[in-house]
Design a protein around this motif. Structure first.
Motif, PDB file in Angstrom:
ATOM      1  N   PRO A 173       1.077  -1.167   0.043  1.00 26.11           N
ATOM      2  CA  PRO A 173      -0.153   0.000   0.315  1.00 26.11           C
ATOM      3  C   PRO A 173       0.784   1.358  -0.157  1.00 26.11           C
ATOM      4  N   GLU A 174       2.080   1.299   0.712  1.00 21.18           N
ATOM      5  CA  GLU A 174       3.111   2.301   0.573  1.00 21.18           C
ATOM      6  C   GLU A 174       3.451   2.932  -0.275  1.00 21.18           C
ATOM      7  N   ARG A 175       3.997   1.736  -1.283  1.00 20.20           N
ATOM      8  CA  ARG A 175       4.437   1.916  -2.685  1.00 20.20           C
ATOM      9  C   ARG A 175       3.699   2.582  -3.832  1.00 20.20           C
ATOM     10  N   GLY A 176       1.849   2.095  -3.307  1.00 26.46           N
ATOM     11  CA  GLY A 176       0.937   2.404  -4.362  1.00 26.46           C
ATOM     12  C   GLY A 176       0.308   3.863  -4.166  1.00 26.46           C
ATOM     13  N   TYR A 177       0.719   4.060  -2.409  1.00 24.58           N
ATOM     14  CA  TYR A 177       0.468   5.739  -2.127  1.00 24.58           C
ATOM     15  C   TYR A 177       1.871   6.071  -3.451  1.00 24.58           C
ATOM     16  N   LEU A 178       2.099   5.907  -3.075  1.00 28.22           N
ATOM     17  CA  LEU A 178       3.614   7.086  -3.851  1.00 28.22           C
ATOM     18  C   LEU A 178       3.466   7.079  -5.366  1.00 28.22           C
ATOM     19  N   MET A 179       3.156   5.624  -5.883  1.00 23.33           N
ATOM     20  CA  MET A 179       3.119   5.722  -7.019  1.00 23.33           C
ATOM     21  C   MET A 179       1.517   6.541  -7.653  1.00 23.33           C
ATOM     22  N   TRP A 180       0.854   6.507  -6.729  1.00 18.58           N
ATOM     23  CA  TRP A 180      -0.561   7.737  -7.014  1.00 18.58           C
ATOM     24  C   TRP A 180       0.027   9.247  -7.024  1.00 18.58           C
ATOM     25  N   GLY A 181       0.665   9.690  -5.763  1.00 15.46           N
ATOM     26  CA  GLY A 181       1.336  10.533  -5.457  1.00 15.46           C
ATOM     27  C   GLY A 181       1.840  11.402  -6.257  1.00 15.46           C
ATOM     28  N   ALA A 182       3.225  10.527  -7.290  1.00 16.94           N
ATOM     29  CA  ALA A 182       3.619  11.175  -8.060  1.00 16.94           C
ATOM     30  C   ALA A 182       2.657  11.125  -8.950  1.00 16.94           C
ATOM     31  N   PHE A 183       1.898  10.844  -9.752  1.00 13.89           N
ATOM     32  CA  PHE A 183       0.518  10.503 -10.931  1.00 13.89           C
ATOM     33  C   PHE A 183       0.707  11.777 -11.361  1.00 13.89           C
ATOM     34  N   VAL A 184      -0.277  12.058  -9.148  1.00 13.79           N
ATOM     35  CA  VAL A 184      -1.201  13.230  -9.747  1.00 13.79           C
ATOM     36  C   VAL A 184      -0.750  14.054  -9.250  1.00 13.79           C
ATOM     37  N   LEU A 185       0.838  14.547  -9.133  1.00 11.50           N
ATOM     38  CA  LEU A 185       1.389  16.054  -8.632  1.00 11.50           C
ATOM     39  C   LEU A 185       1.930  15.612  -9.849  1.00 11.50           C
ATOM     40  N   SER A 186       2.719  15.076 -10.671  1.00  9.81           N
ATOM     41  CA  SER A 186       3.112  15.161 -12.309  1.00  9.81           C
ATOM     42  C   SER A 186       2.388  16.301 -13.275  1.00  9.81           C
ATOM     43  N   ARG A 187       1.345  15.664 -12.926  1.00 15.40           N
ATOM     44  CA  ARG A 187      -0.015  16.594 -13.995  1.00 15.40           C
ATOM     45  C   ARG A 187      -0.900  17.063 -13.403  1.00 15.40           C
ATOM     46  N   ALA A 188      -0.305  17.905 -12.418  1.00 16.22           N
ATOM     47  CA  ALA A 188      -0.713  19.693 -11.616  1.00 16.22           C
ATOM     48  C   ALA A 188      -0.466  20.742 -12.891  1.00 16.22           C
ATOM     49  N   SER A 189      -1.670  21.152 -12.982  1.00 21.12           N
ATOM     50  CA  SER A 189      -1.844  22.171 -14.257  1.00 21.12           C
ATOM     51  C   SER A 189      -1.047  23.901 -13.683  1.00 21.12           C
ATOM     52  N   ASP A 190      -1.251  24.139 -12.988  1.00 22.23           N
ATOM     53  CA  ASP A 190      -0.903  24.930 -11.607  1.00 22.23           C
ATOM     54  C   ASP A 190      -0.389  25.008 -10.040  1.00 22.23           C
ATOM     55  N   GLU A 191       0.214  26.015  -9.422  1.00 16.46           N
ATOM     56  CA  GLU A 191       0.471  25.764  -7.867  1.00 16.46           C
ATOM     57  C   GLU A 191      -1.106  25.483  -7.827  1.00 16.46           C
ATOM     58  N   LYS A 192      -2.093  26.809  -7.535  1.00 15.60           N
ATOM     59  CA  LYS A 192      -3.308  26.129  -6.812  1.00 15.60           C
ATOM     60  C   LYS A 192      -3.423  24.640  -7.165  1.00 15.60           C
ATOM     61  N   ASP A 193      -3.591  23.589  -8.017  1.00 18.63           N
ATOM     62  CA  ASP A 193      -4.536  22.955  -8.482  1.00 18.63           C
ATOM     63  C   ASP A 193      -2.717  21.638  -7.970  1.00 18.63           C
ATOM     64  N   LEU A 194      -1.657  21.689  -8.068  1.00 17.75           N
ATOM     65  CA  LEU A 194      -0.490  21.107  -6.747  1.00 17.75           C
ATOM     66  C   LEU A 194      -1.416  20.772  -5.539  1.00 17.75           C
ATOM     67  N   LEU A 195      -0.962  22.265  -4.830  1.00 13.41           N
ATOM     68  CA  LEU A 195      -1.483  22.376  -3.240  1.00 13.41           C
ATOM     69  C   LEU A 195      -2.743  21.646  -3.334  1.00 13.41           C
ATOM     70  N   ALA A 196      -3.646  21.761  -3.829  1.00 15.75           N
ATOM     71  CA  ALA A 196      -5.110  20.581  -4.252  1.00 15.75           C
ATOM     72  C   ALA A 196      -5.001  19.275  -3.895  1.00 15.75           C
ATOM     73  N   GLN A 197      -4.014  19.395  -4.550  1.00 18.88           N
ATOM     74  CA  GLN A 197      -3.283  17.418  -4.817  1.00 18.88           C
ATOM     75  C   GLN A 197      -2.309  17.282  -3.293  1.00 18.88           C
ATOM     76  N   VAL A 198      -1.879  18.260  -3.078  1.00 22.43           N
ATOM     77  CA  VAL A 198      -1.003  17.586  -1.638  1.00 22.43           C
ATOM     78  C   VAL A 198      -1.592  17.456  -0.584  1.00 22.43           C
ATOM     79  N   ALA A 199      -2.299  18.502  -0.447  1.00 24.82           N
ATOM     80  CA  ALA A 199      -3.339  18.582   0.359  1.00 24.82           C
ATOM     81  C   ALA A 199      -4.553  16.932   0.839  1.00 24.82           C
TER      82      ALA A 199
END
Length: 149
Positions: free
Chosen positions: A1-27
């Protein structure tokens, strides 16, 4: 599960369109880590800003070879129970003969220059493997195959 979490996190953050989107994804990632009770020591925000964060996430996703990731898949994957595998077979011969566990054989002609010579891409190969090997191909995720039972 930890690896899956990291893979998902990397995936969604790599596709952030701008700072607001990225910060929302981090939260969102931080809330998920807490809800799922994961002990993953990662700081998603890069000290050099949101663009450096996105680039670091892109590099991480590339290292993991992530082509597709969802929150649901990160939370509960068939990989965690051993009922899924990521499999790629490259550079298959132009004439491929496969034998199913029941003994049935099938010859696939992959000689056309436009033919996919890869088990993960050819619909004809996917259909035959699914029918004869109790497998299910997640077509949205290039290498992912699951146990169909």
């Amino acid at each position: 599960p930890e690896r899956g979490y990291l893979m998902w996190g990397a995936f969604v953050l790599s596709r952030a369109s701008d700072e607001k989107d990225l910060l929302a994804q981090v939260a969102r990632l931080q809330r998920a880590r807490e809800r799922w009770g994961l002990s993953v020591a990662i700081r998603w925000l890069h000290p050099e800003g949101w663009q450096a964060t996105r680039e670091a996430a892109r590099s991480m996703a590339e290292t993991y070879e992530v082509v597709f990731a969802t929150e649901e898949g990160a939370r509960a994957s068939d990989h965690y129970t051993g009922n899924a595998v990521d499999l790629v077979a490259l550079a298959l011969p132009r004439r491929l003969r496969l034998r199913a566990p029941g003994g049935e054989t099938r010859l696939f002609d992959l000689s056309d220059p436009s033919a996919a010579r890869d088990l993960s891409l050819s619909p004809e190969l996917i259909d035959w493997l699914e029918a004869h090997f109790d497998l299910k191909k997640m077509r949205a995720d290039y290498p992912h195959w699951s146990d169909a039972r």
